[in-house]
Design a protein around this motif. Structure first.
Motif, PDB file in Angstrom:
ATOM      1  N   TYR A  67      59.652  10.871 -33.376  1.00 17.85           N
ATOM      2  CA  TYR A  67      58.584  10.515 -32.442  1.00 17.85           C
ATOM      3  C   TYR A  67      57.634  11.698 -32.261  1.00 17.85           C
ATOM      4  O   TYR A  67      58.067  12.814 -31.947  1.00 17.85           O
ATOM      5  N   PRO A  68      56.323  11.495 -32.444  1.00 21.67           N
ATOM      6  CA  PRO A  68      55.352  12.599 -32.413  1.00 21.67           C
ATOM      7  C   PRO A  68      54.870  12.895 -30.990  1.00 21.67           C
ATOM      8  O   PRO A  68      53.742  12.557 -30.607  1.00 21.67           O
ATOM      9  N   ALA A  69      55.697  13.575 -30.209  1.00 21.97           N
ATOM     10  CA  ALA A  69      55.386  13.795 -28.793  1.00 21.97           C
ATOM     11  C   ALA A  69      54.088  14.582 -28.611  1.00 21.97           C
ATOM     12  O   ALA A  69      53.271  14.262 -27.737  1.00 21.97           O
ATOM     13  N   THR A  70      53.888  15.614 -29.440  1.00 18.86           N
ATOM     14  CA  THR A  70      52.653  16.400 -29.334  1.00 18.86           C
ATOM     15  C   THR A  70      51.468  15.598 -29.853  1.00 18.86           C
ATOM     16  O   THR A  70      50.402  15.573 -29.230  1.00 18.86           O
ATOM     17  N   GLY A  71      51.636  14.933 -30.976  1.00 22.78           N
ATOM     18  CA  GLY A  71      50.545  14.155 -31.564  1.00 22.78           C
ATOM     19  C   GLY A  71      50.064  13.053 -30.640  1.00 22.78           C
ATOM     20  O   GLY A  71      48.864  12.736 -30.604  1.00 22.78           O
ATOM     21  N   CYS A  72      50.968  12.468 -29.869  1.00 18.89           N
ATOM     22  CA  CYS A  72      50.573  11.382 -28.959  1.00 18.89           C
ATOM     23  C   CYS A  72      49.620  11.861 -27.873  1.00 18.89           C
ATOM     24  O   CYS A  72      48.864  11.061 -27.313  1.00 18.89           O
ATOM     25  N   LYS A  73      49.635  13.160 -27.574  1.00 28.55           N
ATOM     26  CA  LYS A  73      48.732  13.686 -26.554  1.00 28.55           C
ATOM     27  C   LYS A  73      47.274  13.589 -26.997  1.00 28.55           C
ATOM     28  O   LYS A  73      46.368  13.633 -26.151  1.00 28.55           O
ATOM     29  N   ALA A  74      47.033  13.472 -28.293  1.00 28.74           N
ATOM     30  CA  ALA A  74      45.668  13.345 -28.809  1.00 28.74           C
ATOM     31  C   ALA A  74      45.143  11.919 -28.716  1.00 28.74           C
ATOM     32  O   ALA A  74      43.947  11.682 -28.915  1.00 28.74           O
ATOM     33  N   ALA A 116      49.828  18.502 -37.977  1.00 30.61           N
ATOM     34  CA  ALA A 116      48.817  19.559 -37.872  1.00 30.61           C
ATOM     35  C   ALA A 116      49.184  20.555 -36.784  1.00 30.61           C
ATOM     36  O   ALA A 116      49.058  21.779 -36.966  1.00 30.61           O
ATOM     37  N   ALA A 117      49.656  20.056 -35.635  1.00 26.19           N
ATOM     38  CA  ALA A 117      50.052  20.947 -34.544  1.00 26.19           C
ATOM     39  C   ALA A 117      51.227  21.820 -34.953  1.00 26.19           C
ATOM     40  O   ALA A 117      51.269  23.019 -34.642  1.00 26.19           O
ATOM     41  N   ARG A 118      52.199  21.236 -35.648  1.00 19.69           N
ATOM     42  CA  ARG A 118      53.368  22.009 -36.100  1.00 19.69           C
ATOM     43  C   ARG A 118      52.946  23.108 -37.063  1.00 19.69           C
ATOM     44  O   ARG A 118      53.536  24.199 -37.091  1.00 19.69           O
ATOM     45  N   LYS A 119      51.929  22.855 -37.856  1.00 17.90           N
ATOM     46  CA  LYS A 119      51.431  23.855 -38.796  1.00 17.90           C
ATOM     47  C   LYS A 119      50.559  24.911 -38.113  1.00 17.90           C
ATOM     48  O   LYS A 119      50.116  25.853 -38.758  1.00 17.90           O
ATOM     49  N   GLY A 120      50.293  24.729 -36.821  1.00 14.37           N
ATOM     50  CA  GLY A 120      49.530  25.712 -36.070  1.00 14.37           C
ATOM     51  C   GLY A 120      48.044  25.442 -35.989  1.00 14.37           C
ATOM     52  O   GLY A 120      47.291  26.252 -35.427  1.00 14.37           O
ATOM     53  N   TYR A 121      47.587  24.305 -36.498  1.00 10.39           N
ATOM     54  CA  TYR A 121      46.164  23.972 -36.423  1.00 10.39           C
ATOM     55  C   TYR A 121      45.803  23.535 -35.006  1.00 10.39           C
ATOM     56  O   TYR A 121      46.596  22.939 -34.293  1.00 10.39           O
ATOM     57  N   ARG A 122      44.569  23.846 -34.607  1.00 12.67           N
ATOM     58  CA  ARG A 122      44.057  23.408 -33.305  1.00 12.67           C
ATOM     59  C   ARG A 122      42.867  22.468 -33.447  1.00 12.67           C
ATOM     60  O   ARG A 122      42.320  22.015 -32.445  1.00 12.67           O
ATOM     61  N   LEU A 123      42.455  22.194 -34.690  1.00 10.42           N
ATOM     62  CA  LEU A 123      41.309  21.311 -34.913  1.00 10.42           C
ATOM     63  C   LEU A 123      41.513  20.500 -36.176  1.00 10.42           C
ATOM     64  O   LEU A 123      41.853  21.046 -37.232  1.00 10.42           O
ATOM     65  N   MET A 124      41.315  19.197 -36.043  1.00  6.85           N
ATOM     66  CA  MET A 124      41.203  18.314 -37.201  1.00  6.85           C
ATOM     67  C   MET A 124      39.797  17.725 -37.182  1.00  6.85           C
ATOM     68  O   MET A 124      39.201  17.551 -36.103  1.00  6.85           O
ATOM     69  N   ILE A 125      39.276  17.413 -38.357  1.00 13.14           N
ATOM     70  CA  ILE A 125      37.984  16.744 -38.421  1.00 13.14           C
ATOM     71  C   ILE A 125      38.148  15.431 -39.177  1.00 13.14           C
ATOM     72  O   ILE A 125      39.139  15.219 -39.881  1.00 13.14           O
ATOM     73  N   GLY A 126      37.194  14.558 -38.990  1.00  6.30           N
ATOM     74  CA  GLY A 126      37.165  13.306 -39.724  1.00  6.30           C
ATOM     75  C   GLY A 126      35.747  12.963 -40.116  1.00  6.30           C
ATOM     76  O   GLY A 126      34.790  13.351 -39.425  1.00  6.30           O
ATOM     77  N   PRO A 173      54.832  23.059 -29.117  1.00  5.02           N
ATOM     78  CA  PRO A 173      55.725  24.016 -28.459  1.00  5.02           C
ATOM     79  C   PRO A 173      56.454  24.954 -29.416  1.00  5.02           C
ATOM     80  O   PRO A 173      56.889  26.038 -29.000  1.00  5.02           O
ATOM     81  N   SER A 174      56.605  24.562 -30.676  1.00  3.51           N
ATOM     82  CA  SER A 174      57.297  25.439 -31.642  1.00  3.51           C
ATOM     83  C   SER A 174      56.600  25.352 -33.003  1.00  3.51           C
ATOM     84  O   SER A 174      57.152  24.792 -33.954  1.00  3.51           O
ATOM     85  N   PRO A 175      55.397  25.917 -33.100  1.00  2.00           N
ATOM     86  CA  PRO A 175      54.678  25.844 -34.375  1.00  2.00           C
ATOM     87  C   PRO A 175      55.329  26.723 -35.443  1.00  2.00           C
ATOM     88  O   PRO A 175      56.023  27.701 -35.130  1.00  2.00           O
ATOM     89  N   LEU A 176      55.089  26.367 -36.677  1.00  2.00           N
ATOM     90  CA  LEU A 176      55.548  27.186 -37.794  1.00  2.00           C
ATOM     91  C   LEU A 176      54.703  28.455 -37.863  1.00  2.00           C
ATOM     92  O   LEU A 176      53.495  28.423 -37.653  1.00  2.00           O
TER      93      LEU A 176
END
Length: 214
Positions: free
Chosen positions: A7-14, A120-130, A173-176
């Motif tokens: 379950y993508p708990a961090t991703g759901c915040k977006a 993306a959050a796990r990899k440490g990114y703070r911005l995605m674009i589309g 909370p625990s990025p790579l």
């Protein structure tokens, strides 16, 4: 077979409105790690972009597929949706989001996007674009916390007008990091929480070292 993503708990915040737990339970999402899954991705995209939107083959399969991370969604054993992620120095890019016509209306795109942003959050990114079709901006703005890129004009390709959007990525909370466990960093992309084949190899190597030292 690749284990479905948690379950993508961090991703759901977006997301402006996360799907219900039942929606998540009905869908399995996993990163593509096999030729079979990549062929499933191509079949979904052919049904949506080539059949529905009449995109030419050479424009749909643009040379970036082997340099990207793909996610694929299943209901039961049937593949129903996919998206593509590409990575740049300080941002990532969400591309080729598509759901089979018969499966729309089940929040599959929201779940795929939540998983994409979790990665993306796990990899440490703070911005995605589309780069989104201009006609779909109202939909995207209802699904995600996102905004149109300031001062950027629309542009066109493959017979559609496109807009560029910024999607802020919540902090994980625990990025790579470069200091993460080395075995986590060599696990398959997007599948960092499951022991990988090289950890089994390490067991073999350690056994050999002990036998040689005896």
């Amino acid at each position: 077979m690749t284990t479905p993503l948690a379950y993508p708990a961090t991703g759901c915040k977006a997301l402006r409105r996360p799907p219900t737990p039942d929606s998540f339970r009905a869908l399995r999402v996993r990163p593509v790690q096999s030729l079979d899954d990549l062929q499933r991705v191509f079949a979904i995209r052919a049904a949506v972009f080539m059949a529905e939107q009449r995109c030419p083959y050479d424009e749909e399969y643009d040379g970036n597929d082997l340099a990207a991370l793909h996610l694929i969604a299943f209901i039961g054993r049937e593949p129903v949706g996919t998206l593509r992620l590409r990575w740049f120095a300080d941002f990532g890019k969400i591309e080729r989001v598509c759901i089979l016509p018969s499966m729309r209306g089940r929040h599959i795109e929201r779940i795929l996007l939540a998983h994409a942003i979790e990665i993306a959050a796990r990899k440490g990114y703070r911005l995605m674009i589309g780069q989104i079709q201009a006609r779909l901006w109202p939909l995207w703005s209802r699904v995600l916390h996102c905004e149109l890129q300031h001062g950027r004009e629309s542009f066109s390709f493959s017979d559609f007008e496109y807009l560029e959007i910024d999607i802020p990525v919540p902090r994980h909370p625990s990025p790579l990091t470069a200091g993460s466990d080395p075995f986590i960093l060599i696990r398959p992309e997007g599948d960092w929480d499951r022991r990988g084949i090289l950890e089994e190899s390490a067991k073999r190597s350690n056994t050999q070292d002990r036998e040689e030292a005896a």
